[in-house]
Design an enzyme around this catalytic site. Structure first.
Site, PDB file in Angstrom:
ATOM      1  N   ASP A   1       1.028  -1.173   0.041  1.00  0.00           N
ATOM      2  CA  ASP A   1       0.028   0.006   0.331  1.00  0.00           C
ATOM      3  C   ASP A   1       0.673   1.162  -0.049  1.00  0.00           C
ATOM      4  O   ASP A   1       2.145   1.014   0.269  1.00  0.00           O
ATOM      5  CB  ASP A   1      -1.080   0.172   1.225  1.00  0.00           C
ATOM      6  CG  ASP A   1      -2.068   0.600   1.147  1.00  0.00           C
ATOM      7  OD1 ASP A   1      -3.100   0.138   0.901  1.00  0.00           O
ATOM      8  OD2 ASP A   1      -2.048   2.191   0.889  1.00  0.00           O
TER       9      ASP A   1
ATOM     10  N   ASP B   1       4.018   3.129  -4.406  1.00  0.00           N
ATOM     11  CA  ASP B   1       2.928   3.679  -5.429  1.00  0.00           C
ATOM     12  C   ASP B   1       2.794   2.541  -6.518  1.00  0.00           C
ATOM     13  O   ASP B   1       3.678   2.670  -7.143  1.00  0.00           O
ATOM     14  CB  ASP B   1       3.283   4.980  -5.764  1.00  0.00           C
ATOM     15  CG  ASP B   1       2.336   5.389  -6.865  1.00  0.00           C
ATOM     16  OD1 ASP B   1       1.412   4.748  -7.337  1.00  0.00           O
ATOM     17  OD2 ASP B   1       2.247   6.829  -7.120  1.00  0.00           O
TER      18      ASP B   1
ATOM     19  N   TYR C   1     -13.683   7.447 -11.788  1.00  0.00           N
ATOM     20  CA  TYR C   1     -13.546   6.247 -11.244  1.00  0.00           C
ATOM     21  C   TYR C   1     -14.538   5.410 -12.189  1.00  0.00           C
ATOM     22  O   TYR C   1     -13.843   4.176 -12.249  1.00  0.00           O
ATOM     23  CB  TYR C   1     -14.356   6.571  -9.880  1.00  0.00           C
ATOM     24  CG  TYR C   1     -14.433   5.227  -8.862  1.00  0.00           C
ATOM     25  CD1 TYR C   1     -13.146   4.914  -8.561  1.00  0.00           C
ATOM     26  CD2 TYR C   1     -15.695   4.519  -8.685  1.00  0.00           C
ATOM     27  CE1 TYR C   1     -13.135   3.435  -7.645  1.00  0.00           C
ATOM     28  CE2 TYR C   1     -15.728   3.477  -7.964  1.00  0.00           C
ATOM     29  CZ  TYR C   1     -14.384   2.867  -7.440  1.00  0.00           C
ATOM     30  OH  TYR C   1     -14.328   1.750  -6.540  1.00  0.00           O
TER      31      TYR C   1
ATOM     32  N   LYS D   1     -12.674   2.141 -13.673  1.00  0.00           N
ATOM     33  CA  LYS D   1     -13.209   0.676 -13.387  1.00  0.00           C
ATOM     34  C   LYS D   1     -13.555  -0.092 -14.526  1.00  0.00           C
ATOM     35  O   LYS D   1     -13.452  -1.374 -14.759  1.00  0.00           O
ATOM     36  CB  LYS D   1     -13.905   0.688 -12.148  1.00  0.00           C
ATOM     37  CG  LYS D   1     -13.646   1.123 -10.952  1.00  0.00           C
ATOM     38  CD  LYS D   1     -12.464   0.052 -10.291  1.00  0.00           C
ATOM     39  CE  LYS D   1     -12.309   0.155  -8.787  1.00  0.00           C
ATOM     40  NZ  LYS D   1     -11.053  -0.366  -8.371  1.00  0.00           N
TER      41      LYS D   1
HETATM   42  N1  LIG Z   1     -15.814  -0.023  -0.467  1.00  0.00           N
HETATM   43  C1  LIG Z   1     -16.776  -0.063  -1.436  1.00  0.00           C
HETATM   44  O1  LIG Z   1     -17.844   0.002  -1.240  1.00  0.00           O
HETATM   45  C2  LIG Z   1     -16.182  -0.392  -2.587  1.00  0.00           C
HETATM   46  C3  LIG Z   1     -17.016  -0.640  -3.849  1.00  0.00           C
HETATM   47  C4  LIG Z   1     -16.410  -1.159  -5.048  1.00  0.00           C
HETATM   48  C5  LIG Z   1     -14.953  -1.250  -5.412  1.00  0.00           C
HETATM   49  N2  LIG Z   1     -14.271  -0.888  -4.307  1.00  0.00           N
HETATM   50  C6  LIG Z   1     -12.825  -1.281  -4.567  1.00  0.00           C
HETATM   51  O2  LIG Z   1     -12.200  -1.983  -3.684  1.00  0.00           O
HETATM   52  C7  LIG Z   1     -11.000  -1.720  -3.526  1.00  0.00           C
HETATM   53  C8  LIG Z   1     -10.635  -1.635  -1.913  1.00  0.00           C
HETATM   54  O3  LIG Z   1     -11.134  -0.655  -1.382  1.00  0.00           O
HETATM   55  P1  LIG Z   1     -11.693  -0.357   0.037  1.00  0.00           P
HETATM   56  O4  LIG Z   1     -12.941  -0.279   0.395  1.00  0.00           O
HETATM   57  O5  LIG Z   1     -10.911  -1.252   0.924  1.00  0.00           O
HETATM   58  O6  LIG Z   1     -10.582   1.034   0.580  1.00  0.00           O
HETATM   59  P2  LIG Z   1     -10.019   2.179  -0.371  1.00  0.00           P
HETATM   60  O7  LIG Z   1     -10.662   2.565  -1.674  1.00  0.00           O
HETATM   61  O8  LIG Z   1      -9.786   3.215   0.349  1.00  0.00           O
HETATM   62  O9  LIG Z   1      -8.738   1.269  -0.630  1.00  0.00           O
HETATM   63  C9  LIG Z   1      -7.803   1.596  -1.426  1.00  0.00           C
HETATM   64  C10 LIG Z   1      -6.480   1.298  -0.786  1.00  0.00           C
HETATM   65  O10 LIG Z   1      -5.370   1.305  -2.065  1.00  0.00           O
HETATM   66  C11 LIG Z   1      -4.507   2.232  -1.506  1.00  0.00           C
HETATM   67  N3  LIG Z   1      -3.764   2.810  -2.682  1.00  0.00           N
HETATM   68  C12 LIG Z   1      -4.446   3.996  -3.482  1.00  0.00           C
HETATM   69  N4  LIG Z   1      -3.636   4.308  -4.435  1.00  0.00           N
HETATM   70  C13 LIG Z   1      -2.536   3.423  -4.258  1.00  0.00           C
HETATM   71  C14 LIG Z   1      -1.343   3.390  -4.953  1.00  0.00           C
HETATM   72  N5  LIG Z   1      -1.325   4.388  -6.290  1.00  0.00           N
HETATM   73  N6  LIG Z   1      -0.459   2.574  -4.692  1.00  0.00           N
HETATM   74  C15 LIG Z   1      -0.461   1.689  -3.594  1.00  0.00           C
HETATM   75  N7  LIG Z   1      -1.589   1.769  -2.695  1.00  0.00           N
HETATM   76  C16 LIG Z   1      -2.689   2.446  -3.199  1.00  0.00           C
HETATM   77  C17 LIG Z   1      -4.852   3.178  -0.522  1.00  0.00           C
HETATM   78  O11 LIG Z   1      -4.032   3.717   0.288  1.00  0.00           O
HETATM   79  C18 LIG Z   1      -6.047   2.386   0.181  1.00  0.00           C
HETATM   80  O12 LIG Z   1      -5.535   1.632   1.408  1.00  0.00           O
HETATM   81  C19 LIG Z   1     -10.738  -0.530  -4.429  1.00  0.00           C
HETATM   82  O13 LIG Z   1      -9.994  -0.837  -5.523  1.00  0.00           O
HETATM   83  C20 LIG Z   1     -12.020   0.155  -4.357  1.00  0.00           C
HETATM   84  O14 LIG Z   1     -11.959   0.973  -5.701  1.00  0.00           O
HETATM   85  C21 LIG Z   1     -14.521  -0.618  -3.011  1.00  0.00           C
END
Ligand SMILES: NC(=O)c1ccc[n+]([C@@H]2O[C@H](COP(=O)([O-])OP(=O)(O)OC[C@H]3O[C@@H](n4cnc5c(N)ncnc54)[C@H](O)[C@@H]3O)[C@@H](O)[C@H]2O)c1
Length: 251
Positions: A38, A59, A155, A159
């Site tokens: 992360d 990143d 977004y 996706k």
């Molecule tokens: N929570 C929801 O309702 C939901 C719904 C659909 C999809 N998602 C997807 O699920 C995944 C996980 O989401 P989540 O809900 O755990 O929280 P989130 O979306 O905040 O988690 C994303 C994580 O990715 C890390 N991150 C972002 N950019 C980065 C980069 N360039 N390099 C390294 N790390 C990076 C962030 O620090 C964070 O810890 C994401 O891809 C999100 O788009 C979530």
């Protein structure tokens, strides 16, 4: 069916937050050796320490850093079997009128959700091909199949791009024993952004969302993790190029 991952080495990105964390824990429970990655060093390190995972801070959109991480895993473990691209999300953004979106906003979302998945797959599929086995699972979203509840144009576009990449990777890599699938989560209250979004709906909006969900509840991070664990298993060897909606029947 009993899913085991003994001897398998997994990398889960975005593991400083709810969904990535639940996936890492689920894979560990099945016996895999888990690496977590992360941007958020403090949170990913604390999580790794508590669960005996190896943490990587980077990143994922940085091609060199992504390759260096995969190379370090393969140097240490001799293999990388499972890649879960969960890093992404909305990068702190909210839906705004198109004229207010900056170039930086647009790129930040693509970098996190698409670029990282591409560079990591580029690095990991070499060793996977040599081993004749690999599992790539991308965390897409309902926003990869239709307009996003968030209203964030980048977004939705990112996706959808990840869904496209999943299908292309499937065609390219399945002949080498590497499957590639995506999970498209519905609304999961798993991080500060989704919690803020939930609060912004107000009581009426929350009720509408629940009523539009067949199971009458929002998702839990474990709901998403369970689907990923199946797609990453030996048992899912004839499933590839699929986008599995895990959304309580909302779609
Ligand atoms: N929570 C929801 O309702 C939901 C719904 C659909 C999809 N998602 C997807 O699920 C995944 C996980 O989401 P989540 O809900 O755990 O929280 P989130 O979306 O905040 O988690 C994303 C994580 O990715 C890390 N991150 C972002 N950019 C980065 C980069 N360039 N390099 C390294 N790390 C990076 C962030 O620090 C964070 O810890 C994401 O891809 C999100 O788009 C979530």
């Amino acid at each position: 069916m009993h899913i085991r991952q003994d001897g398998r080495v997994a990398l889960v990105t975005g593991a400083a937050q709810g969904i990535g964390q639940a996936i890492a824990i689920g894979l560990k429970e099945c016996g895999a050796t888990v690496h977590v990655a992360d941007l958020d060093a403090a949170q990913v390190n604390a999580f790794a320490q508590a669960n005996a995972f190896t943490a990587h801070t980077l990143d994922v959109s940085d091609r060199k850093a992504a390759a260096a991480m995969v190379n370090a895993i393969v140097a240490k473990a001799g293999r990388i079997d499972i890649l879960v691209n969960s890093a992404g999300g909305v990068r702190g953004q909210v839906g705004r009128p198109i004229e207010e979106v900056t170039e930086e906003d647009w790129r930040a979302i693509f970098q996190a959700n698409v670029d990282g998945a591409f560079w990591l797959a580029q690095a990991a599929t070499g060793p996977m091909r040599k081993a004749g086995f690999g599992r790539i699972v991308n965390i897409a979203s309902g926003a990869g199949l239709r307009p996003s509840l968030t209203g964030i144009q980048a977004y939705t576009a990112a996706k959808h791009a990840l869904v496209g990449l999943t299908k292309q990777f499937s065609q390219d890599f399945a002949p080498h024993g590497i499957t590639c699938n995506a999970v498209a989560p519905g609304f999961v209250r798993s991080n500060p952004s989704s919690e803020r979004q939930w609060q912004s709906y107000g009581a009426e909006g929350q009720k509408r969302l629940i009523e539009a969900t067949h199971t009458r509840r929002t998702g839990k991070a474990e709901d998403i993790a369970n689907a990923v664990i199946f797609l990453a298993s030996d048992q899912a060897s004839w499933i590839t190029g699929q986008i599995l909606s895990v959304d309580g029947g909302r779609s």
